[in-house]
Design a protein around this motif. Structure first.
Motif, PDB file in Angstrom:
ATOM      1  N   ARG A  15      -7.440  17.022   4.123  1.00 28.83           N
ATOM      2  CA  ARG A  15      -8.465  16.283   3.890  1.00 28.83           C
ATOM      3  C   ARG A  15      -9.610  16.361   5.117  1.00 28.83           C
ATOM      4  N   ASP A  16     -10.963  16.860   4.682  1.00 31.47           N
ATOM      5  CA  ASP A  16     -11.880  16.936   5.862  1.00 31.47           C
ATOM      6  C   ASP A  16     -12.622  15.457   5.626  1.00 31.47           C
ATOM      7  N   VAL A  17     -12.202  14.621   6.638  1.00 30.53           N
ATOM      8  CA  VAL A  17     -12.657  13.399   6.863  1.00 30.53           C
ATOM      9  C   VAL A  17     -14.117  13.285   6.575  1.00 30.53           C
ATOM     10  N   ASP A  18     -14.917  14.167   7.345  1.00 30.62           N
ATOM     11  CA  ASP A  18     -16.282  14.283   7.714  1.00 30.62           C
ATOM     12  C   ASP A  18     -17.004  14.064   6.218  1.00 30.62           C
ATOM     13  N   THR A  19     -16.417  15.030   5.314  1.00 28.51           N
ATOM     14  CA  THR A  19     -17.319  15.651   3.968  1.00 28.51           C
ATOM     15  C   THR A  19     -16.649  14.807   2.734  1.00 28.51           C
ATOM     16  N   SER A  20     -15.419  13.858   2.927  1.00 28.19           N
ATOM     17  CA  SER A  20     -14.997  13.468   1.805  1.00 28.19           C
ATOM     18  C   SER A  20     -14.813  11.942   1.697  1.00 28.19           C
ATOM     19  N   LEU A  21     -14.967  11.442   0.648  1.00 29.93           N
ATOM     20  CA  LEU A  21     -14.632   9.626   0.617  1.00 29.93           C
ATOM     21  C   LEU A  21     -13.117   9.554   0.032  1.00 29.93           C
ATOM     22  N   LEU A  22     -12.298   8.757   0.608  1.00 33.89           N
ATOM     23  CA  LEU A  22     -11.004   8.484   0.064  1.00 33.89           C
ATOM     24  C   LEU A  22     -10.873   7.117  -0.197  1.00 33.89           C
ATOM     25  N   VAL A  23     -10.600   6.893  -1.652  1.00 37.16           N
ATOM     26  CA  VAL A  23     -10.724   5.737  -2.048  1.00 37.16           C
ATOM     27  C   VAL A  23      -9.544   5.238  -3.052  1.00 37.16           C
ATOM     28  N   ASP A  24      -9.227   3.991  -3.274  1.00 40.16           N
ATOM     29  CA  ASP A  24      -7.975   3.637  -4.088  1.00 40.16           C
ATOM     30  C   ASP A  24      -8.651   2.512  -5.026  1.00 40.16           C
ATOM     31  N   THR A  25      -8.129   2.478  -6.431  1.00 40.76           N
ATOM     32  CA  THR A  25      -8.698   1.660  -7.277  1.00 40.76           C
ATOM     33  C   THR A  25      -7.814   0.178  -7.382  1.00 40.76           C
ATOM     34  N   GLY A  26      -6.724   0.046  -6.549  1.00 40.51           N
ATOM     35  CA  GLY A  26      -5.884  -0.932  -6.421  1.00 40.51           C
ATOM     36  C   GLY A  26      -4.511  -0.688  -7.090  1.00 40.51           C
ATOM     37  N   ASP A  27      -3.772  -2.111  -7.065  1.00 35.68           N
ATOM     38  CA  ASP A  27      -2.352  -2.105  -7.548  1.00 35.68           C
ATOM     39  C   ASP A  27      -1.684  -1.146  -6.715  1.00 35.68           C
ATOM     40  N   ILE A  28      -1.726  -1.174  -5.417  1.00 36.80           N
ATOM     41  CA  ILE A  28      -0.964  -0.486  -4.563  1.00 36.80           C
ATOM     42  C   ILE A  28       0.422  -1.301  -3.975  1.00 36.80           C
ATOM     43  N   PHE A  29       0.278  -2.461  -4.407  1.00 33.71           N
ATOM     44  CA  PHE A  29       1.686  -3.377  -3.870  1.00 33.71           C
ATOM     45  C   PHE A  29       2.683  -3.286  -4.929  1.00 33.71           C
ATOM     46  N   ASP A  30       3.903  -3.658  -4.808  1.00 33.99           N
ATOM     47  CA  ASP A  30       4.774  -3.849  -5.756  1.00 33.99           C
ATOM     48  C   ASP A  30       4.440  -5.165  -6.601  1.00 33.99           C
ATOM     49  N   VAL A  31       5.078  -5.473  -7.770  1.00 35.16           N
ATOM     50  CA  VAL A  31       4.544  -6.508  -8.759  1.00 35.16           C
ATOM     51  C   VAL A  31       5.165  -7.609  -8.321  1.00 35.16           C
ATOM     52  N   TYR A  32       6.307  -7.526  -7.294  1.00 35.75           N
ATOM     53  CA  TYR A  32       7.144  -8.819  -6.984  1.00 35.75           C
ATOM     54  C   TYR A  32       6.871  -8.992  -5.257  1.00 35.75           C
ATOM     55  N   GLU A  33       6.790 -10.085  -4.840  1.00 34.50           N
ATOM     56  CA  GLU A  33       6.534 -10.503  -3.635  1.00 34.50           C
ATOM     57  C   GLU A  33       7.487  -9.651  -2.574  1.00 34.50           C
ATOM     58  N   ASP A  34       6.703  -9.005  -1.650  1.00 36.91           N
ATOM     59  CA  ASP A  34       7.427  -8.207  -0.543  1.00 36.91           C
ATOM     60  C   ASP A  34       6.298  -7.853   0.564  1.00 36.91           C
ATOM     61  N   LYS A  35       6.244  -9.002   1.462  1.00 34.83           N
ATOM     62  CA  LYS A  35       5.025  -9.057   2.328  1.00 34.83           C
ATOM     63  C   LYS A  35       5.252  -7.798   3.295  1.00 34.83           C
ATOM     64  N   LEU A  36       6.519  -7.654   3.770  1.00 33.45           N
ATOM     65  CA  LEU A  36       6.469  -6.338   4.800  1.00 33.45           C
ATOM     66  C   LEU A  36       6.240  -5.189   4.236  1.00 33.45           C
ATOM     67  N   LEU A  37       6.746  -4.933   3.005  1.00 31.58           N
ATOM     68  CA  LEU A  37       6.285  -3.697   2.260  1.00 31.58           C
ATOM     69  C   LEU A  37       4.817  -3.498   2.012  1.00 31.58           C
ATOM     70  N   ALA A  38       4.198  -4.749   1.711  1.00 29.52           N
ATOM     71  CA  ALA A  38       2.874  -4.357   1.621  1.00 29.52           C
ATOM     72  C   ALA A  38       2.275  -4.097   2.876  1.00 29.52           C
ATOM     73  N   ARG A  39       2.501  -4.636   4.091  1.00 29.14           N
ATOM     74  CA  ARG A  39       1.980  -4.461   5.256  1.00 29.14           C
ATOM     75  C   ARG A  39       1.938  -3.049   5.639  1.00 29.14           C
ATOM     76  N   GLU A  40       3.212  -2.487   5.396  1.00 33.45           N
ATOM     77  CA  GLU A  40       3.450  -1.063   5.707  1.00 33.45           C
ATOM     78  C   GLU A  40       2.743  -0.084   4.657  1.00 33.45           C
ATOM     79  N   ILE A  41       2.449  -0.513   3.494  1.00 35.51           N
ATOM     80  CA  ILE A  41       1.808   0.388   2.821  1.00 35.51           C
ATOM     81  C   ILE A  41       0.327   0.118   3.232  1.00 35.51           C
TER      82      ILE A  41
END
Length: 240
Positions: A15-41
């Protein structure tokens, strides 16, 4: 999270940070509660210089208070979402659209949640969530983004609802769709380009735009598929 481990290896090198936009549309967490995993992600997303991550319904898996805390620390956005952690207060999650400069162009970005993604959620969760109409919110954000060179929407909801926005709201030039995990090749509805990279974070969608002062004059879209066997892991992300 296997896809994130592979994706990180690729992004750090390609990736060239200066010329590209990097995005995500969500649902990056697990469906079950896991605060530590969420923070690491989220830490990985920050390390990889993601410009914006839309809030999806799975980002609610650790509770409203945790989502609000994550929104203050990480590039999480939702511009039609209000959260009411208790009966005495409600908090608008994202107030203003982002304006990001890449290659000398000013890109206006905002994120929206489709209310229908919460249909099956428990009532105790739904009563803490208020969602403005995506169309009304989009029109409001576009008014605030007058004068930018490109407008981009991260839409967490169904393709059909994203298509409705493209049909009914003038001025959204790119709509990246998430939630249904459908692979959708880039195509136009009216003047909007719609695209989605598919399921489980296993693909990186690469949308190349040729811009002029009058808007998008050409676009090309392809996907980089990551395989469990064959693509290298990012060692730092694997340790996390």
């Amino acid at each position: 999270n296997a896809g994130l481990v592979k994706r990180a290896f690729y992004l750090r090198r390609e990736r060239d940070v200066d010329t590209s936009l990097l995005v995500d549309t969500g649902d990056i967490f697990d469906v079950y509660e896991d605060k530590l995993l969420a923070r690491e992600i989220l830490e990985v997303y920050r390390e990889l210089d993601y410009d914006a991550v839309a809030v999806g319904d799975q980002e609610f898996s650790n509770g409203i208070a945790e989502l609000l805390a994550n929104g203050e620390e990480y590039p999480l956005f939702s511009h039609n979402l209000t959260l009411c952690p208790d009966e005495s207060r409600c908090i608008f999650f994202s107030n203003e659209p982002l304006v990001i400069e890449k290659s000398g162009f000013r890109i206006g970005l905002f994120a929206l949640l489709d209310p229908e993604v919460f249909t099956l959620y428990p009532e105790e969760v739904k009563k803490q969530i208020k969602l403005a109409s995506p169309q009304a919110a989009a029109e409001n954000m576009l008014r605030k983004l007058e004068g930018v060179d490109l407008t981009l929407l991260l839409f967490h909801g169904s393709y059909e609802k994203a298509a409705e926005l493209a049909e009914n709201v003038e001025g959204i030039e790119v709509i990246i769709v998430g939630h249904e995990q459908r692979l959708i090749e880039a195509h136009k509805i009216n003047d909007s380009i719609l695209v989605s990279p598919g399921e489980e974070g296993n693909r990186l969608g690469i949308l190349t735009l040729v811009l002029s002062p009058k808007g998008v004059i050409k676009y090309d879209n392809h996907f980089r598929l990551f395989r469990y066997e064959g693509d290298e892991d990012d060692a730092a992300v694997r340790r996390r």
